[in-house]
Design a protein around this motif. Structure first.
Motif, PDB file in Angstrom:
ATOM      1  N   ARG A  59       0.829  -1.209   0.000  1.00 58.43           N
ATOM      2  CA  ARG A  59       0.000   0.000   0.000  1.00 58.43           C
ATOM      3  C   ARG A  59       0.861   1.255   0.000  1.00 58.43           C
ATOM      4  NH1 ARG A  59      -5.249  -0.418   1.285  1.00 58.43           N
ATOM      5  NH2 ARG A  59      -5.195   1.469   2.547  1.00 58.43           N
ATOM      6  N   PHE A  64      -1.637   4.268  -1.169  1.00 59.19           N
ATOM      7  CA  PHE A  64      -2.786   4.312  -0.264  1.00 59.19           C
ATOM      8  C   PHE A  64      -2.336   4.680   1.148  1.00 59.19           C
ATOM      9  CE2 PHE A  64      -4.266   0.775  -3.184  1.00 59.19           C
ATOM     10  CZ  PHE A  64      -4.837   1.680  -4.058  1.00 59.19           C
ATOM     11  N   ALA A  84      -2.230   8.213  -4.857  1.00 55.12           N
ATOM     12  CA  ALA A  84      -2.306   6.948  -5.596  1.00 55.12           C
ATOM     13  C   ALA A  84      -2.655   7.165  -7.064  1.00 55.12           C
ATOM     14  CB  ALA A  84      -3.332   6.031  -4.937  1.00 55.12           C
ATOM     15  N   VAL A  89       1.559   2.814 -11.013  1.00 57.78           N
ATOM     16  CA  VAL A  89       1.487   1.427 -10.552  1.00 57.78           C
ATOM     17  C   VAL A  89       0.023   1.013 -10.517  1.00 57.78           C
ATOM     18  CG1 VAL A  89       3.522   1.679  -9.103  1.00 57.78           C
ATOM     19  CG2 VAL A  89       1.278   2.048  -8.110  1.00 57.78           C
ATOM     20  N   ASN A  90      -0.209  -0.267 -10.649  1.00 57.22           N
ATOM     21  CA  ASN A  90      -1.576  -0.771 -10.513  1.00 57.22           C
ATOM     22  C   ASN A  90      -1.578  -1.978  -9.615  1.00 57.22           C
ATOM     23  OD1 ASN A  90      -1.946   0.420 -13.698  1.00 57.22           O
ATOM     24  ND2 ASN A  90      -3.473   0.898 -12.153  1.00 57.22           N
ATOM     25  N   MET A  91      -2.731  -2.198  -8.981  1.00 57.41           N
ATOM     26  CA  MET A  91      -2.818  -3.217  -7.949  1.00 57.41           C
ATOM     27  C   MET A  91      -3.912  -4.224  -8.292  1.00 57.41           C
ATOM     28  SD  MET A  91      -2.319  -2.698  -4.103  1.00 57.41           S
ATOM     29  CE  MET A  91      -3.134  -3.416  -2.718  1.00 57.41           C
ATOM     30  N   PHE A  93      -6.238  -6.350  -6.164  1.00 62.04           N
ATOM     31  CA  PHE A  93      -6.594  -6.378  -4.752  1.00 62.04           C
ATOM     32  C   PHE A  93      -6.886  -7.790  -4.278  1.00 62.04           C
ATOM     33  CE2 PHE A  93      -7.132  -2.079  -5.972  1.00 62.04           C
ATOM     34  CZ  PHE A  93      -6.919  -1.325  -4.842  1.00 62.04           C
ATOM     35  N   HIS A  95      -9.323  -9.071  -2.602  1.00 60.90           N
ATOM     36  CA  HIS A  95     -10.656  -9.567  -2.985  1.00 60.90           C
ATOM     37  C   HIS A  95     -11.097  -8.949  -4.306  1.00 60.90           C
ATOM     38  CE1 HIS A  95     -10.774 -11.637   0.765  1.00 60.90           C
ATOM     39  NE2 HIS A  95     -10.485 -10.532   1.406  1.00 60.90           N
ATOM     40  N   ALA A  97     -11.842  -6.367  -5.757  1.00 64.79           N
ATOM     41  CA  ALA A  97     -12.413  -5.017  -5.798  1.00 64.79           C
ATOM     42  C   ALA A  97     -12.844  -4.616  -7.201  1.00 64.79           C
ATOM     43  CB  ALA A  97     -11.420  -3.984  -5.229  1.00 64.79           C
ATOM     44  N   LEU A  98     -13.516  -5.523  -7.892  1.00 69.52           N
ATOM     45  CA  LEU A  98     -14.097  -5.164  -9.187  1.00 69.52           C
ATOM     46  C   LEU A  98     -15.322  -4.295  -8.938  1.00 69.52           C
ATOM     47  CD1 LEU A  98     -13.875  -8.628 -10.979  1.00 69.52           C
ATOM     48  CD2 LEU A  98     -12.304  -6.690 -11.151  1.00 69.52           C
ATOM     49  N   PHE A  99     -15.604  -3.374  -9.881  1.00 64.01           N
ATOM     50  CA  PHE A  99     -16.757  -2.487  -9.702  1.00 64.01           C
ATOM     51  C   PHE A  99     -18.032  -3.255 -10.021  1.00 64.01           C
ATOM     52  CE2 PHE A  99     -13.297   0.450 -11.178  1.00 64.01           C
ATOM     53  CZ  PHE A  99     -12.998   0.914  -9.913  1.00 64.01           C
ATOM     54  N   PRO A 100     -18.889  -3.472  -9.017  1.00 69.35           N
ATOM     55  CA  PRO A 100     -20.050  -4.334  -9.250  1.00 69.35           C
ATOM     56  C   PRO A 100     -21.101  -3.708 -10.167  1.00 69.35           C
ATOM     57  CG  PRO A 100     -20.052  -3.515  -6.991  1.00 69.35           C
ATOM     58  CD  PRO A 100     -18.783  -3.045  -7.625  1.00 69.35           C
ATOM     59  N   GLN A 153     -12.860 -13.728 -11.986  1.00 67.07           N
ATOM     60  CA  GLN A 153     -12.754 -12.389 -11.399  1.00 67.07           C
ATOM     61  C   GLN A 153     -11.289 -11.995 -11.255  1.00 67.07           C
ATOM     62  OE1 GLN A 153     -15.079 -11.616  -7.912  1.00 67.07           O
ATOM     63  NE2 GLN A 153     -16.830 -12.736  -8.692  1.00 67.07           N
ATOM     64  N   ARG A 160      -7.623  -5.595 -15.776  1.00 70.97           N
ATOM     65  CA  ARG A 160      -7.926  -4.209 -15.442  1.00 70.97           C
ATOM     66  C   ARG A 160      -6.657  -3.456 -15.028  1.00 70.97           C
ATOM     67  NH1 ARG A 160     -11.900  -2.676 -10.465  1.00 70.97           N
ATOM     68  NH2 ARG A 160     -10.078  -3.381  -9.292  1.00 70.97           N
ATOM     69  N   ALA A 161      -5.721  -4.188 -14.409  1.00 67.88           N
ATOM     70  CA  ALA A 161      -4.471  -3.556 -13.998  1.00 67.88           C
ATOM     71  C   ALA A 161      -3.477  -3.492 -15.163  1.00 67.88           C
ATOM     72  CB  ALA A 161      -3.875  -4.304 -12.817  1.00 67.88           C
TER      73      ALA A 161
END
Ligand SMILES: Nc1ncnc2c1ncn2[C@@H]1O[C@H](COP(=O)(O)OP(=O)(O)O)[C@@H](O)[C@H]1O
Ligand SMILES: [Mg+2]
Lengths: 378, 272
Positions: A59, A64, A84, A89-91, A93, A95, A97-100, A153, A160-161
């Motif tokens: 983090r 973050f 951030a 850089v990309n992370m 996560f 879990h 953390a996809l946008f639902p 997922q 996505r990253a």
């Protein structure tokens, strides 16, 4: 601490650099005076038990968290104080953390759409398709994210990253939520992906097998400190202390107090009065008489025989009783109780004649000094 | 035994409502004498200009107070999430108290507060006004909207707070990680995530205001709202027309409440 000192003449070849970074949460020192440098294009892991500061380190790289002290550089640029959303850089996560409220394609394209100037929708669509291809999910672009399995997922989060072509990709225990078989597959896939895209990967895990099998370099962490930083081979062959040896691979540890030392190694006396000698680990801390230390012996370095068939020339032999034998295909593990040493784990190949031994049998165990290591506590 | 009891309770709760619905379709003139099925009373109610005026007032008041309450309540909820410690407990407590306080207390308290304020400000305006006839603040639209907004805002705060608490913080971080600045993150992630709660809050605020009689009665001044109109009509006797209006209002409110429930429920769908 024991991390490789950044090479002053070669600043440009490091993608992430920590110099004496400290991060507190109240009284907890989550990251405590950590320094390291990660080579451009390498696969790096932080390995350690839960709560040792792995996520916090990640983090700090992502932005973050901001360090209380010390310097952090990404691709040679100081990022202390940089938020951030301005870091390259990309992370992925823990879990995901996809946008639902977005479908898969919108999730994957999210980073591109934030760029200024914003790329055209046709370019975004092309890059999204490319990224989904990369993680082998091209047919799922219009799915809602909650319809996906855990493994899918995971791949969407990766796409996505990676679509942003970051300098560094951060992965926080990305495989922890997957079942064993899928985890193994994803390990291989992650490794291939890293070679393919050539981006520096920083992975956090508490799974030693995961770290050992995937990484170019590993930082072993304990209580907010990096205890040892090195290649998997270095960590396995030359642990700096008992903590690292315990974390990387398996070892039997016979603690004792140091009776004498020389340039090569140390002699310890166990609580039961046994005298054991072993060479130092190449990178290990040197011991002095009176110190507490341990003799570490890998399960595969120990032999097991019937009392009548013990070969000559062994440095250490102890009578023992066989407690249990676990058959593991091409090898077996034997749990024995050795006189003066307590419970010991032995691992022998299928071909070994000890395979005929039965639980309850009286046996003799033994090893040679040079197969053991004299390690400091820690 | 227990089942019989439950049936009795539900009968007790819903029989009067069912009767109103039933009698609203009565073709006869008498509210308590069922004669046949007809929608005459609905047609009659639809042509009642007094009723239509009150309905229009109610719609305007409910819309205005719901918009204000939703906007201010959402802002308050977002601000409150950054609050820690005893101050947060205090504000949470105050929000819940605002919901628990009986309507009649809110009505009287708002009335007294408004009248007192008007006395002072009207005197002040009269002093400062350069012309002959200074404007006078009084009870009416504004005061009903204000009173309803205050109450409904507390509702919105509670609902949106619950959404915020249920939201995955990692989504905000993921958005920042993907180069969205705080404003872009708010627009693209926070707001859509909170949307079901915000819309539900709006619908509940609207129905609350639309159905409210007690608070409106105190602060309405000479304004008629639909519930006040119904109340004053009943004093002249219950007509089937009132039943028809009541049924229509109930149908409308129920639809809004069910929509709000569905939104709140669907919003709870897990992220993974
Ligand atoms: N936001 C936080 N607030 C307070 N303490 C924290 C916070 N984040 C981490 N910690 C503490 O810092 C230590 C390291 O945490 P973390 O970096 O999450 O460890 P790991 O990822 O290795 O399990 C832990 O003791 C944890 O409780
Ligand atoms: Mg962690």
């Amino acid at each position: 601490m024991a991390a490789t000192a950044p090479d002053q003449t070669d600043q440009g070849s490091y993608d992430v650099e920590f110099r004496s970074v400290v991060k507190h949460f109240g009284d907890v020192k989550a990251v405590d005076d950590v320094s390291f440098a990660l080579k451009r294009g390498s696969f790096h892991s932080f390995l350690g038990p839960s709560g040792c500061g792995k996520t916090t380190s990640l983090r700090l790289i992502a932005g973050f968290e901001q360090p209380d002290a010390g310097a952090i550089e990404i691709a040679g640029q100081s990022v202390v104080g940089v938020p951030a959303y301005r870091r390259p850089v990309n992370m992925v996560f823990q879990h995901y953390a996809l946008f639902p409220h977005m479908d898969v394609a919108a999730n994957v394209g999210y980073g591109l759409r934030q760029r200024k100037p914003r790329p055209s929708e046709s370019e975004v669509a092309a890059r999204v398709a490319e990224a989904l291809e990369l993680v082998r999910l091209p047919q799922l672009a219009s799915r809602r994210v909650w319809e996906l399995s855990g493994g899918q997922q995971q791949r969407v989060a990766l796409a996505r990253a990676l679509i942003n072509r970051p300098t560094v990709l951060l992965l926080d225990e990305p495989l922890a939520a997957l079942d064993r078989k899928l985890r193994r597959e994803m390990q291989i896939e992650l490794q291939n992906l890293q070679r393919e895209v050539g981006i520096t990967f920083v992975l956090v895990t508490h799974d030693q097998e995961e770290a050992l099998s995937m990484s170019d370099t590993i930082g072993i962490m304990k209580d907010g400190k990096v205890v040892q930083f090195g290649t998997p081979e270095e960590l396995y062959d030359a642990p700096v202390n008992r903590y690292v040896a315990d974390f990387v691979g398996e070892s039997n540890f016979f603690p004792g107090s140091v009776a004498s030392t020389d340039r090569e190694g140390a002699t310890l006396v166990t609580a039961s009065g046994l005298t054991l000698r072993a060479p130092y680990s190449r990178l290990g801390t040197r011991l002095s008489p009176g110190d507490r230390g341990s003799i570490a012996v890998r399960p595969e370095a120990i032999g097991l025989w019937r009392p009548t068939r013990v070969p000559a020339g062994l440095d250490v032999t102890r009578p023992a009783r066989l407690l249990n034998r676990i058959y593991l295909g091409d090898h077996s593990e034997f749990q024995i109780e050795a006189e003066g040493l307590g419970p010991v784990l032995v691992r022998l190949p299928k071909s070994d004649e000890a395979q005929e031994l039965e639980p309850g049998d009286q046996v003799v165990m033994g090893w040679n000094h040079e197969r053991a290591l004299a390690l400091g506590e820690g | 035994m227990l089942r019989g009891y439950a049936i009795f309770v539900y009968l007790f709760l819903y029989a009067p409502i069912a009767l109103i619905v039933l009698f609203s379709f009565n073709s006869g003139n008498n509210a308590s004498d069922l004669q046949g099925f007809a929608v005459t009373w609905y047609i009659k109610a639809a042509g009642n200009t007094l009723m239509l005026g009150a309905l229009k007032n109610s719609v305007i008041i409910a819309t205005a107070s719901a918009i204000l309450a939703t906007f201010m309540g959402t802002m308050a909820a977002l601000a409150l999430q950054n609050l820690r410690g005893p101050l947060r407990v205090l504000f949470d407590g105050l929000t819940y108290v605002a919901i628990m306080v009986p309507g009649i207390v809110i009505g009287i308290a708002t009335l007294i507060a408004l009248v007192t304020t008007f006395d002072v400000t009207n005197a002040l305006i009269a002093d400062l006004w350069p012309g002959e006839a200074p404007p006078k603040l009084g009870l009416g639209y504004g005061s009903i909207i204000a009173a309803h907004t205050l109450f409904a805002m507390a509702l919105v705060i509670v609902i949106v707070r619950a959404r915020i608490a249920g939201m995955d913080r990692a989504l905000i971080e993921a958005s920042a990680d993907l180069y969205a600045d705080p404003l872009a993150t708010f627009r693209q992630v926070t707001l859509p995530q909170l949307a079901p709660g915000i819309i539900a809050g709006f619908l509940l605020s609207f129905t609350f205001s639309f159905d409210d009689f007690v608070i409106a009665f105190f602060v309405a001044g000479s304004q008629q709202t639909l519930p006040i109109y119904v109340f004053s009509s009943i004093r002249r006797g219950v007509t089937p027309e009132i039943n028809a209006i009541g049924t229509a209002v109930m149908l409308f409110s129920l639809t809004a409440l069910i929509t709000a429930q569905v939104l709140l429920r669907r919003g709870k769908r897990p992220a993974q």
